[in-house]
Design a protein around this motif. Structure first.
Motif, short mmCIF file in Angstrom:
data_model
loop_
_atom_site.label_atom_id
_atom_site.label_comp_id
_atom_site.label_asym_id
_atom_site.label_seq_id
_atom_site.Cartn_x
_atom_site.Cartn_y
_atom_site.Cartn_z
N THR A 1 -4.13 1.61 12.06
CA THR A 1 -4.87 2.35 11.89
C THR A 1 -4.34 3.72 12.33
O THR A 1 -4.33 4.04 13.59
CB THR A 1 -6.58 2.57 11.80
OG1 THR A 1 -6.90 2.78 12.98
CG2 THR A 1 -6.94 1.31 11.64
N PHE A 2 -4.49 5.16 11.83
CA PHE A 2 -4.11 5.93 12.03
C PHE A 2 -4.68 7.34 11.96
O PHE A 2 -4.73 7.38 10.13
CB PHE A 2 -2.39 6.77 11.96
CG PHE A 2 -1.38 7.76 12.64
CD1 PHE A 2 -0.83 7.94 14.27
CD2 PHE A 2 -1.39 9.49 11.74
CE1 PHE A 2 -0.39 9.15 13.88
CE2 PHE A 2 -0.75 10.09 11.97
CZ PHE A 2 -1.07 10.23 13.88
N SER A 3 -4.91 8.80 12.43
CA SER A 3 -4.89 9.93 12.03
C SER A 3 -5.08 10.86 12.62
O SER A 3 -4.50 11.22 13.92
CB SER A 3 -6.89 10.21 11.83
OG SER A 3 -7.42 10.29 13.63
N ALA A 4 -4.61 11.58 12.32
CA ALA A 4 -4.26 13.60 12.80
C ALA A 4 -6.05 14.07 12.29
O ALA A 4 -5.76 14.05 11.22
CB ALA A 4 -2.73 13.49 11.95
N ARG A 5 -5.77 15.04 12.75
CA ARG A 5 -7.53 15.95 13.05
C ARG A 5 -6.72 17.05 13.85
O ARG A 5 -6.32 17.73 14.33
CB ARG A 5 -7.78 14.97 13.67
CG ARG A 5 -8.98 14.38 13.47
CD ARG A 5 -9.97 14.32 13.38
NE ARG A 5 -10.71 13.08 12.17
CZ ARG A 5 -10.20 12.88 11.30
NH1 ARG A 5 -8.50 13.09 10.47
NH2 ARG A 5 -10.43 11.57 10.64
N VAL B 1 -4.13 20.76 9.25
CA VAL B 1 -3.65 19.38 8.44
C VAL B 1 -4.57 17.97 8.67
O VAL B 1 -4.10 17.73 10.52
CB VAL B 1 -2.15 18.87 8.13
CG1 VAL B 1 -2.12 17.63 7.69
CG2 VAL B 1 -1.55 20.13 7.62
N THR B 2 -5.16 17.76 8.55
CA THR B 2 -6.14 16.68 8.80
C THR B 2 -6.27 15.13 7.83
O THR B 2 -6.19 15.24 5.92
CB THR B 2 -7.51 16.93 8.41
OG1 THR B 2 -8.05 17.51 9.67
CG2 THR B 2 -8.63 15.53 9.42
N PHE B 3 -5.80 13.89 8.20
CA PHE B 3 -6.02 12.93 7.08
C PHE B 3 -5.50 11.56 8.04
O PHE B 3 -5.91 11.59 9.39
CB PHE B 3 -4.69 12.54 6.22
CG PHE B 3 -3.10 12.53 7.46
CD1 PHE B 3 -2.75 12.04 7.72
CD2 PHE B 3 -2.84 13.51 7.66
CE1 PHE B 3 -1.53 11.49 8.84
CE2 PHE B 3 -1.49 14.09 8.31
CZ PHE B 3 -0.73 11.95 8.62
N ASP B 4 -6.45 10.45 7.16
CA ASP B 4 -6.21 8.87 7.96
C ASP B 4 -5.31 8.25 7.20
O ASP B 4 -5.74 8.21 5.35
CB ASP B 4 -7.98 8.62 8.09
CG ASP B 4 -8.66 9.69 8.39
OD1 ASP B 4 -8.65 9.21 9.85
OD2 ASP B 4 -9.62 10.30 8.24
N VAL B 5 -4.91 6.81 7.83
CA VAL B 5 -3.80 5.91 7.08
C VAL B 5 -4.55 4.81 7.33
O VAL B 5 -4.93 4.72 8.61
CB VAL B 5 -2.79 5.82 7.58
CG1 VAL B 5 -1.71 4.85 7.15
CG2 VAL B 5 -2.00 7.69 7.55
N GLN B 6 -4.73 4.23 6.36
CA GLN B 6 -5.37 2.90 7.00
C GLN B 6 -4.67 1.60 6.72
O GLN B 6 -4.25 1.78 6.83
CB GLN B 6 -6.27 2.35 5.45
CG GLN B 6 -7.48 3.46 5.12
CD GLN B 6 -8.66 3.78 5.60
OE1 GLN B 6 -8.68 3.49 6.77
NE2 GLN B 6 -8.70 4.99 6.00
N LYS B 7 -5.64 0.57 7.62
CA LYS B 7 -4.13 -0.29 7.89
C LYS B 7 -3.86 -1.39 6.45
O LYS B 7 -4.68 -1.33 5.95
CB LYS B 7 -5.60 -1.86 9.15
CG LYS B 7 -4.48 -2.60 9.48
CD LYS B 7 -4.90 -3.82 9.57
CE LYS B 7 -4.80 -5.18 9.57
NZ LYS B 7 -3.03 -5.15 10.35
N GLY B 8 -2.43 -1.48 6.81
CA GLY B 8 -1.88 -2.26 5.75
C GLY B 8 -1.19 -1.43 4.85
O GLY B 8 -0.93 -2.06 2.92
N GLU B 9 -1.57 -0.04 4.53
CA GLU B 9 -1.32 0.99 3.97
C GLU B 9 0.06 1.62 3.75
O GLU B 9 0.20 2.06 4.60
CB GLU B 9 -2.32 2.37 3.75
CG GLU B 9 -2.95 2.99 2.36
CD GLU B 9 -3.98 4.03 2.83
OE1 GLU B 9 -4.23 3.82 2.43
OE2 GLU B 9 -3.64 4.62 4.41
#
Lengths: 263, 300
Positions: free
Chosen positions: A4-8, A23-31
């Motif tokens: 998982t990855f996130s930018a805040r 810029v804020t976003f979250d990336v889920q596992k396997g996405e």
């Protein structure tokens, strides 16, 4: 948490220019998560911040819950993050196989003296590295180019080799910088299949910067559209493409900013 | 009588060739230092000869002044010079990466002057030396072929060093990381290679190789602050070999060495100093990329 990855609240300024702002976003596992936007929108800047070429002016980056905002770029691979480059950065005076084996570098922990003596432990480790490299060669169908120098390979093949080298580091998160750039229509389609295979068979999370909307629609689970360093819209490919803000940014209305993102 | 004279000529030629090869090995090793640094960082280190001079003075301190065993002093001199090379990159040269080439040239030329001045202040301006196991001994190879052990030791030492370097660069993870960093820094970072540290280690190896050259040179030449000027001939050797090619640097060095010896014997006095540059010019006219240079063609 794995992959998982996130930018805040990420931001980047070059002098007076605000290339990326909040810029804020979250990336889920396997996405498969794609970042799109017109030239100069800040896509590559975000990418270079994630891969630690740039240090963000503000905000933070987290990978598997760990803060990676200020980590050194060479430690990224050891954490399980690999990347490819828009303009291909391979070791061009080495063979394809050698390039993939260098990808195994971050998994090797044998002492220098035992390497010089080529002890049995080194031998076993080398055999294991070779086996993993061969698996990647087979996965991407690169068998017939195995022992060729990179300098002699066509552009489209090099692009796949770079993908293979990234896979050799056994990443949990793969960053693809414009995987279709320089490829023709068939090669781009093939690249889409590789990306889907990597996601489905290997379970690797992918963040991708891409211009080709056909490729983006084909492979992305979610899309983030940027313009002038700010988020315009996030959602599925269809949602983002029908967002009036996005259409306006692409087709007209928005002034063309400086092309710091072009490279 | 005629046969005897022919034999003498042959033996003389052989001895000249061996002396030339020995001198050439030293040029080659210093040239190797130029090439290693250039390949990795695209910097030309004009202080390479002075690193050799410092290596010689370190060895003189350990063996000549402190009276340590020759081999121990040899090892310590290599280690000290290598550590100095590492620090030089980490503290000074890392800061000029990406600056125009002439900034690097001026900086390294300036460093060369500083090293000479500091060496003069610390060790004095008189030529010094120390006894090695190879000093003033001869090796009889039979058939009237008698060679100085000093020259033979230089050649054997160079061969051993090259073998060790070859194994290091082809077999070890660090050696391969160095090759990778030379070919593509950006990609090397994302293979988990700490590129800056690797570059400093390449400086350490170059300095260490210069120290080996210095210690090998001790039996045949006195140590003084100006011995680093050998770097100019080594530079010619590196260009001759195609600047950027490791075997080229060694072959270039040996060619310069042998040509000099032959010129010193067969040509009028004074021509010895000219020949290395004449050979360099001649080669560059015929093969502008050097003997082992890679041809880089740009598509336009």
């Amino acid at each position: 948490m794995s992959g998982t990855f996130s930018a805040r609240d990420l931001s980047m300024r070059f002098g007076g220019i605000r290339a990326v702002e909040g810029v804020t976003f979250d990336v889920q596992k396997g996405e498969v998560f794609s970042i799109i936007g017109p030239n100069g929108a800040g896509k590559t800047t975000i990418f270079n911040m994630i891969s630690r070429i740039y240090t963000p002016s503000g905000g933070s980056l987290h990978f598997e819950g760990q803060d990676i905002t200020r980590i050194a770029p060479h430690r990224i691979a050891g954490l399980g993050i690999a990347r490819t480059f828009q303009n291909i950065e391979l070791f061009s005076h080495a063979t394809l196989l050698q390039n993939l084996l260098i990808g195994r570098h971050c998994h090797s922990h044998v002492g220098i003296l035992s390497q010089l003596a080529f002890l049995p432990s080194v031998r076993r480790a080398e055999i294991e590295h070779r086996r993993r490299a061969e698996e990647v060669i087979e996965f991407l169908g690169l068998q017939r180019y195995r022992d060729q120098l990179i300098a002699n390979l066509p552009y489209g093949v090099r692009k796949v080799v770079e993908l293979g080298r990234a896979l050799c580091t056994e990443p949990k998160l793969l960053l693809l910088d414009e995987p279709s750039s320089g490829l023709n229509v068939e090669e781009t389609e093939e690249m889409g299949f590789w990306i889907q295979d990597i996601q489905k068979d290997l379970g690797i999370t992918i963040i991708m910067v891409e211009h080709d909307m056909k490729l983006v629609s084909a492979v992305s689970d979610r899309v983030l559209a940027l313009n002038q360093g700010r988020i315009l819209s996030t959602g599925t490919s269809a949602e983002v493409q029908s967002d009036p803000e996005v259409i306006r940014a692409y087709i007209g209305g928005a002034p063309e900013p400086a092309k710091e993102d072009a490279a | 009588m005629g046969k005897r004279a022919g034999m003498d000529d042959l033996v003389r030629l052989l001895q000249l060739a061996v002396n030339g090869t020995a001198a050439g090995c030293i040029y080659g090793l210093v040239a190797l230092g130029f090439v290693l640094i250039y390949k990795a960082t695209e910097m030309v280190n004009f202080a390479q000869g002075e690193l050799m001079m410092l290596g010689a003075f370190f060895a003189y301190t350990f063996v000549g002044l402190w009276g340590l065993n020759y081999w121990l002093g040899f090892g310590l001199a290599i280690a000290a010079t290598a550590a100095f090379g590492y620090a030089l990159d980490a503290v000074v040269l890392r800061r000029v990466i990406g600056q125009p080439q002439f900034a690097v040239v001026m900086l390294t030329l300036g460093l060369a002057f500083i090293f000479r001045a500091v060496a003069g202040a610390v060790w004095g301006y008189d030529a010094v030396g120390f006894t090695t196991p190879f000093t003033n001994k001869t090796a009889n190879f039979g058939g009237g072929v008698v060679l100085g052990q000093d020259n033979v030791s230089i050649i054997i030492g160079t061969v051993i060093l090259c073998l060790v370097l070859y194994l290091f660069f082809s077999r070890t993870r660090l050696g391969i990381a160095m090759q990778a960093s030379s070919q593509n820094q950006l990609a090397a970072y994302y293979m988990g290679i700490p590129v800056r540290t690797v570059f400093s280690l390449i400086w350490a190896i170059s300095a260490g190789v210069a120290a080996v050259a210095a210690v090998l040179l001790v039996p045949v030449q006195m140590i003084d602050v100006n011995m680093g000027l050998i770097g100019i001939k080594a530079f010619a050797a590196a260009v001759l070999g195609g600047f950027g090619s490791i075997p080229g640097a060694l072959v270039g060095g040996i060619i310069v060495g042998i040509v000099e010896q032959l010129a010193g014997y067969y040509l009028p006095a004074g021509s010895m100093e000219l020949t290395s540059n004449i050979v360099l010019l001649a080669v560059l006219i015929v093969w502008p990329q050097g003997l082992f240079g890679q041809v880089i063609r740009k598509r336009v």
